[in-house]
Design a protein around this motif. Sequence first.
Motif, short mmCIF file in Angstrom:
data_model
loop_
_atom_site.label_atom_id
_atom_site.label_comp_id
_atom_site.label_asym_id
_atom_site.label_seq_id
_atom_site.Cartn_x
_atom_site.Cartn_y
_atom_site.Cartn_z
N MET A 293 -4.45 2.40 -9.33
CA MET A 293 -3.98 3.00 -10.57
C MET A 293 -5.10 2.94 -11.59
N GLN A 294 -5.49 4.12 -12.08
CA GLN A 294 -6.56 4.21 -13.06
C GLN A 294 -5.94 4.27 -14.47
N VAL A 295 -5.48 3.14 -14.92
CA VAL A 295 -4.86 3.05 -16.24
C VAL A 295 -5.55 1.95 -17.02
N SER A 296 -6.03 2.30 -18.21
CA SER A 296 -6.70 1.31 -19.06
C SER A 296 -5.66 0.61 -19.92
N ALA A 297 -5.67 -0.72 -19.87
CA ALA A 297 -4.72 -1.51 -20.65
C ALA A 297 -5.36 -2.84 -20.96
N THR A 298 -4.84 -3.49 -21.98
CA THR A 298 -5.35 -4.80 -22.39
C THR A 298 -4.21 -5.80 -22.38
N GLY A 299 -4.57 -7.06 -22.57
CA GLY A 299 -3.56 -8.09 -22.66
C GLY A 299 -2.87 -8.34 -21.34
N GLU A 300 -1.61 -8.72 -21.43
CA GLU A 300 -0.83 -9.04 -20.24
C GLU A 300 -0.64 -7.81 -19.35
N LEU A 301 -0.52 -6.62 -19.97
CA LEU A 301 -0.37 -5.42 -19.15
C LEU A 301 -1.63 -5.14 -18.36
N GLY A 302 -2.80 -5.38 -18.97
CA GLY A 302 -4.05 -5.21 -18.24
C GLY A 302 -4.16 -6.15 -17.07
N ASP A 303 -3.73 -7.41 -17.27
CA ASP A 303 -3.72 -8.36 -16.16
C ASP A 303 -2.80 -7.89 -15.04
N PHE A 304 -1.62 -7.34 -15.45
CA PHE A 304 -0.69 -6.86 -14.44
C PHE A 304 -1.30 -5.70 -13.63
N MET A 305 -2.00 -4.77 -14.32
CA MET A 305 -2.62 -3.64 -13.64
C MET A 305 -3.67 -4.12 -12.64
N ARG A 306 -4.46 -5.07 -13.05
CA ARG A 306 -5.50 -5.57 -12.13
C ARG A 306 -4.88 -6.26 -10.92
N ARG A 307 -3.84 -7.04 -11.15
CA ARG A 307 -3.17 -7.71 -10.03
C ARG A 307 -2.48 -6.68 -9.12
N PHE A 308 -1.89 -5.62 -9.75
CA PHE A 308 -1.23 -4.59 -8.95
C PHE A 308 -2.25 -3.86 -8.08
N ASN A 309 -3.40 -3.51 -8.65
CA ASN A 309 -4.44 -2.82 -7.86
C ASN A 309 -4.96 -3.73 -6.74
N LYS A 310 -5.06 -5.02 -7.03
CA LYS A 310 -5.50 -5.94 -5.99
C LYS A 310 -4.46 -6.00 -4.88
N PHE A 311 -3.17 -5.99 -5.29
CA PHE A 311 -2.09 -6.00 -4.29
C PHE A 311 -2.14 -4.73 -3.44
N VAL A 312 -2.37 -3.58 -4.09
CA VAL A 312 -2.47 -2.32 -3.35
C VAL A 312 -3.65 -2.35 -2.38
N GLU A 313 -4.76 -2.92 -2.82
CA GLU A 313 -5.94 -3.01 -1.97
C GLU A 313 -5.66 -3.87 -0.73
N ILE A 314 -5.02 -5.02 -0.93
CA ILE A 314 -4.71 -5.91 0.20
C ILE A 314 -3.71 -5.26 1.14
N ALA A 315 -2.65 -4.62 0.53
CA ALA A 315 -1.65 -3.97 1.37
C ALA A 315 -2.27 -2.83 2.17
N GLY A 316 -3.17 -2.04 1.52
CA GLY A 316 -3.80 -0.95 2.24
C GLY A 316 -4.65 -1.46 3.40
N ALA A 317 -5.36 -2.57 3.15
CA ALA A 317 -6.22 -3.14 4.21
C ALA A 317 -5.38 -3.61 5.40
N ARG A 318 -4.24 -4.22 5.12
CA ARG A 318 -3.40 -4.70 6.20
C ARG A 318 -2.76 -3.55 6.98
N ILE A 319 -2.36 -2.51 6.21
CA ILE A 319 -1.79 -1.34 6.91
C ILE A 319 -2.84 -0.69 7.79
N GLU A 320 -4.07 -0.60 7.28
CA GLU A 320 -5.11 0.00 8.08
C GLU A 320 -5.42 -0.87 9.30
N GLY A 321 -5.37 -2.19 9.17
CA GLY A 321 -5.59 -3.07 10.30
C GLY A 321 -4.50 -2.92 11.34
N LEU A 322 -3.25 -2.72 10.91
CA LEU A 322 -2.15 -2.54 11.85
C LEU A 322 -2.29 -1.22 12.58
#
Length: 248
Positions: A219-248
């Motif tokens: 997600m290419q969304v610029s945000a600050t504060g707690e919402l910015g932290d949430f976006m970064r964690r969500f993108n990290k989650f998407v990256e990990i999930a995508g890697a696992r799906i690709e591995g499967l």
Amino acid sequence: MHIHRNSRKTLLKSDRTGLLIVAASLMAIAAIVYLVFESQHEQRLASIRTQGVSIVRALSGVPYEQLAPGGSQQNILQVLRHGARDNEFAYVGIVSAQGIAVNEVVADGLIIPPATMPTEPSAWLGEARRELAGGQGEVIEFHGPLLAGGELRGFVRLGYRSPGFGVGAGELPFFAAVALPVFLLVPLFYFLLRREIRPVRAANEEISRMIDGDQIGQMQVSATGELGDFMRRFNKFVEIAGARIEGL
């Protein structure tokens, strides 16, 4: 179409939030005005009570004959009439012990309401609320005994109009000064709220686009504060999930 529907829903929610903020600000202004009215009403009532009790006590010390017609002090009643504010003074009267009017000074258009005077000495000095004839409102009456030779000869009755909750022209600038800052804070607060929820709206549109496209991405969304932290964690989650799906 799904994205447009979500956008419209988000805008409607935002508009409803704005209306709620405006309604809340109006309620806050109304509450402030009511509290000011209530405070002024209590202050006027306390002032009338202090003045009424003091005047009745002073008149009770004057002999009955001096306040009756022909007495040397009966002009005191006229002084009370002209010394009080017209919107407060109702009447002042001298009555016999049986409540029969002997001498009176009344504001224009009013009639002193009939009353049964107390017989017990403990109630000779007191206060009562009475209704004026013709639906002209309520008065606060103060009464005190008039003595002659140590015996009760009559009473002095002093009435003031009961203060209302109205506002005078001279008080309008004060209420404007109270209400204006509160109302001016509404658009500022609404602007800050819109700025804070803008990244949330953008994130919602990004997620809807992913759902419609049946694919997961960053997600290419610029945000600050707690919402910015949430976006970064969500993108990290998407990256990990995508890697696992690709591995499967």
